[in-house]
Design a protein around this motif. Structure first.
Motif, PDB file in Angstrom:
ATOM      1  N   TRP A 253      10.214 -10.041  -0.566  1.00  0.00           N
ATOM      2  CA  TRP A 253       9.514  -8.886  -0.009  1.00  0.00           C
ATOM      3  C   TRP A 253       9.368  -9.034   1.507  1.00  0.00           C
ATOM      4  N   ARG A 329       4.518   0.439   6.275  1.00  0.00           N
ATOM      5  CA  ARG A 329       3.549   1.341   5.655  1.00  0.00           C
ATOM      6  C   ARG A 329       2.556   1.820   6.712  1.00  0.00           C
ATOM      7  N   ASP A 356       0.762 -11.751 -10.221  1.00  0.00           N
ATOM      8  CA  ASP A 356      -0.526 -11.053 -10.171  1.00  0.00           C
ATOM      9  C   ASP A 356      -0.448  -9.847  -9.240  1.00  0.00           C
ATOM     10  N   GLU A 358       2.156  -8.049  -8.509  1.00  0.00           N
ATOM     11  CA  GLU A 358       2.955  -6.986  -9.123  1.00  0.00           C
ATOM     12  C   GLU A 358       2.214  -6.308 -10.269  1.00  0.00           C
ATOM     13  N   SER A 359       1.546  -7.094 -11.104  1.00  0.00           N
ATOM     14  CA  SER A 359       0.819  -6.488 -12.225  1.00  0.00           C
ATOM     15  C   SER A 359      -0.387  -5.687 -11.762  1.00  0.00           C
ATOM     16  N   SER A 360      -0.924  -6.010 -10.577  1.00  0.00           N
ATOM     17  CA  SER A 360      -2.070  -5.284 -10.023  1.00  0.00           C
ATOM     18  C   SER A 360      -1.647  -4.109  -9.157  1.00  0.00           C
ATOM     19  N   GLY A 361      -0.356  -3.962  -8.934  1.00  0.00           N
ATOM     20  CA  GLY A 361       0.136  -2.859  -8.120  1.00  0.00           C
ATOM     21  C   GLY A 361      -0.111  -3.055  -6.637  1.00  0.00           C
ATOM     22  N   VAL A 362      -0.178  -4.313  -6.193  1.00  0.00           N
ATOM     23  CA  VAL A 362      -0.464  -4.618  -4.787  1.00  0.00           C
ATOM     24  C   VAL A 362       0.840  -4.903  -4.046  1.00  0.00           C
ATOM     25  N   ALA A 363       1.067  -4.168  -2.952  1.00  0.00           N
ATOM     26  CA  ALA A 363       2.223  -4.420  -2.100  1.00  0.00           C
ATOM     27  C   ALA A 363       1.914  -5.581  -1.165  1.00  0.00           C
ATOM     28  N   HIS A 385      -8.347   4.795   0.290  1.00  0.00           N
ATOM     29  CA  HIS A 385      -8.492   4.583  -1.154  1.00  0.00           C
ATOM     30  C   HIS A 385      -9.327   3.318  -1.370  1.00  0.00           C
ATOM     31  N   GLU A 388      -8.385   0.427  -3.700  1.00  0.00           N
ATOM     32  CA  GLU A 388      -7.271  -0.465  -3.392  1.00  0.00           C
ATOM     33  C   GLU A 388      -7.759  -1.717  -2.663  1.00  0.00           C
ATOM     34  N   THR A 391      -9.131  -4.036  -5.225  1.00  0.00           N
ATOM     35  CA  THR A 391      -8.054  -4.666  -5.989  1.00  0.00           C
ATOM     36  C   THR A 391      -7.414  -5.801  -5.194  1.00  0.00           C
TER      37      THR A 391
END
Length: 457
Positions: A253, A329, A356, A358-363, A385, A388, A391
């Motif tokens: 990444w 971003r 973790d 990826e499963s939490s949707g964190v970039a 948000h 976020e 999270t």
């Protein structure tokens, strides 16, 4: 006893070098961390150790908090005046006082930046090794026990501070350590103050270790299919005694972000960035040995160079991976966090952190000083948000918990500040109460950077 009374007395002492202007306070009310801005009541700009001592005496008499300030590059809220009071800006104390070429040390003021010191040393054949990425002040680097990409060979600030001068909470000026390379006398007060985050004393002078500039320097990049292969190559390289100057892990990444930001074209897979110091023949041999080791562990696309511009571009990209990630971003913010584990558990820790995220949707991306088991994560969120941010904080917290479970520490570099205080008991246990006793003994009023590192309530 009030903060306002202290400010009035400090204005008499400092004149225009004491500011309550909103613009000045605002500059000293935010750092590089995700923590909310907190403005100090005033900002002082001392120019001598004696002035720092007088400032502290006034603040002690009035119970006014004091937070030392370098350039504000800390990542855990270390320099924020969370309980108000005075921000003590040390940047006017920025002189190189002495350079002892034969002894390979320098005496400097705390407001001097590491890049300014190395520029001063350019003609001597010596350099100061600690490189945390940011062009931080040496006083701030000592207070936070900074390290960076060179630590695997040259050590951290703990290893590179020979002596220091500090003002204690009652205004006393003390010296700890000497220009000698070792001593068996007294308690290690120098070691106590280095890394204390300004909670035990205010550093006003440093004697730092210098190193000879290597005749030959080469840098290389090597792509891997997975983190396990990269870490296995690191472990074997270190076990074989190859003298690495830098050995950095950069995940896929982060490579993608760096490619876009720095106009590079690296394969978007996990990489090791490495550097070798020595003679021209020596660094060539070291690079070849490393290339062979890397190949044994699935490393490919191994490229190395001795060109100074190419090396500078490589490390500039590495140091700025967090900003490269944010650039992808626009409008997003991020948390930069770090942990450190035994090298043998590093691949496990990195893989678990990535899973973790990826499963939490964190970039975000993961990089690390893999030669000493330290890795960093840049975790990004949209400030509009609020969920976020929570999270992202939860992911960072689980990284810290994983590091402790694997026999490591919740921070190898960034420190505690206000951001990681909640992990101190879990990492240090009963030793936290001993630390609290030391804090109360040296700062009974709790005026030096209150609210950082330890909760004394």
């Amino acid at each position: 006893m009030t903060i306002q009374t202290a400010i009035e007395q400090l204005r008499t002492l400092l004149g225009e070098r004491l500011s309550t202007a909103d613009s000045v306070r605002d500059l000293h009310g935010r750092d590089e961390s995700w923590h909310p801005d907190v403005l100090p009541d005033a900002v002082a700009f001392p120019e001598t150790t004696q002035e720092v001592s007088e400032i502290v005496k006034i603040c002690a008499a009035q119970g006014c908090p004091i937070v030392a300030w370098g350039i504000g590059s800390s990542l855990e809220g270390h320099a924020l005046a969370t309980q108000g009071g005075l921000s003590l800006d040390m940047t006017r104390m920025d002189r190189v006082l002495e350079v002892h070429v034969e002894d390979m040390d320098a005496v400097v003021q705390p407001g001097l930046t590491r890049e300014a010191l190395n520029e001063h040393l350019r003609a001597t054949g010596l350099f100061f090794s600690v490189d945390p990425g940011a062009n931080a002040t040496l006083g701030g680097m000592a207070a936070t026990r900074a390290s960076g990409t060179n630590a695997v060979r040259y050590g951290t600030m703990r290893d590179n501070v020979l002596a220091l001068e500090a003002v204690m909470a009652d205004g006393r000026i003390v010296r700890a350590g000497s220009r000698a390379r070792k001593s068996s006398t007294g308690y290690d007060l120098k070691g106590l103050l280095v890394g204390s985050e300004g909670t035990l004393g205010i550093i006003t002078e440093l004697t730092v270790k210098l190193w000879g500039t290597p005749e030959g320097i080469s840098a290389a990049t090597c792509a891997f299919a997975d983190p396990e292969g990269a870490v296995a190559a690191v472990i074997q390289t270190i076990q074989m005694g190859v003298p690495m100057a830098r050995i950095e892990y950069v995940d896929a990444w982060s490579i993608a972000a760096v490619n876009a930001w720095a106009k590079m074209s690296l394969p978007e897979t996990p990489h090791l960035f490495v550097e070798f110091h020595g003679t021209p023949e020596g660094v060539k041999e070291q690079a070849e040995i490393f290339g062979e080791i890397a190949a044994e562990h699935g490393g490919g696309d191994f490229k190395w160079t001795t060109n100074a511009e190419e090396r500078a571009k490589l490390w500039h990209a590495r140091h700025n991976f967090f900003y490269a990630g944010r650039a992808q971003r626009p409008g997003w913010k991020g948390i930069s966090t770090d942990v450190c584990v035994p090298i043998s558990r590093l691949a496990e820790a990195v893989t678990e952190a990535r899973r973790d995220m990826e499963s939490s949707g964190v970039a975000g991306g993961i990089i690390g000083h893999v030669g000493d088991g330290n890795f960093h994560a840049g975790l990004f969120f949209r400030p509009e948000h609020p969920g976020e941010l929570e999270t992202v904080k939860a992911v960072a917290g689980r990284m810290a918990e994983t590091a402790l479970r694997l026999g490591g520490t919740v921070s190898g570099e960034h420190g505690i500040g206000v951001g990681k205080k909640r992990f101190m008991d879990a990492e240090h246990g009963e030793a936290v109460s001993v630390m609290a006793q030391i804090k109360r003994a040296l700062d009974p009023q709790g005026i030096l950077n209150p609210g950082k590192m330890l909760d004394l309530n």
